[in-house]
Design a protein around this motif. Structure first.
Motif, PDB file in Angstrom:
ATOM      1  N   GLN A  21      39.359  28.440  65.712  1.00  0.00           N
ATOM      2  CA  GLN A  21      38.991  28.007  67.050  1.00  0.00           C
ATOM      3  C   GLN A  21      40.098  28.402  68.017  1.00  0.00           C
ATOM      4  N   GLY A  68      37.448  19.345  66.112  1.00  0.00           N
ATOM      5  CA  GLY A  68      36.639  19.071  64.931  1.00  0.00           C
ATOM      6  C   GLY A  68      35.679  17.907  65.066  1.00  0.00           C
ATOM      7  N   TRP A  69      36.105  16.838  65.716  1.00  0.00           N
ATOM      8  CA  TRP A  69      35.208  15.687  65.854  1.00  0.00           C
ATOM      9  C   TRP A  69      34.038  16.001  66.776  1.00  0.00           C
ATOM     10  N   ASP A  71      32.757  19.011  67.159  1.00  0.00           N
ATOM     11  CA  ASP A  71      31.930  19.912  66.360  1.00  0.00           C
ATOM     12  C   ASP A  71      31.093  19.139  65.344  1.00  0.00           C
TER      13      ASP A  71
END
Length: 93
Positions: A21, A68-69, A71
């Motif tokens: 990312q 990440g959270w 996503d």
């Protein structure tokens, strides 16, 4: 597990190891979208996608986000809440 399935799973794991990312896409600011916004954006994805075809101001994915959270919430919103999961589509018989 069948050998073909194991090979496909191994190839997918190897390809996902290459994913990264962009640092500019992740923000830890208090106002950056997190898990709950990702969940909502995943749920409304089909409608946002159709809208984005006609209006360039509509986006289907928030950038920057918390990483990440966001996503994970986006993924859950698409697969579970959005009805995109194929698990329930197996025929019974």
């Amino acid at each position: 597990m069948r050998p073909r399935g194991a090979i496909a799973l191994l190839i997918l794991a190897a390809l996902s190891a290459c994913a990264s990312q962009v640092d500019a896409g992740v923000s830890q600011d208090a106002g950056a979208p997190g898990f709950w916004w990702g969940l909502w954006h995943g749920f409304v994805f089909p409608f946002a996608w159709i809208g984005s075809l006609f209006d360039p101001g509509i986006a289907v994915y928030a950038v920057p986000n918390r990483g990440g959270w966001y996503d994970f919430g986006f993924f859950l919103g698409i697969t579970v809440l959005g009805g995109g999961s194929w698990f329930g589509s197996r025929s019974r018989g």
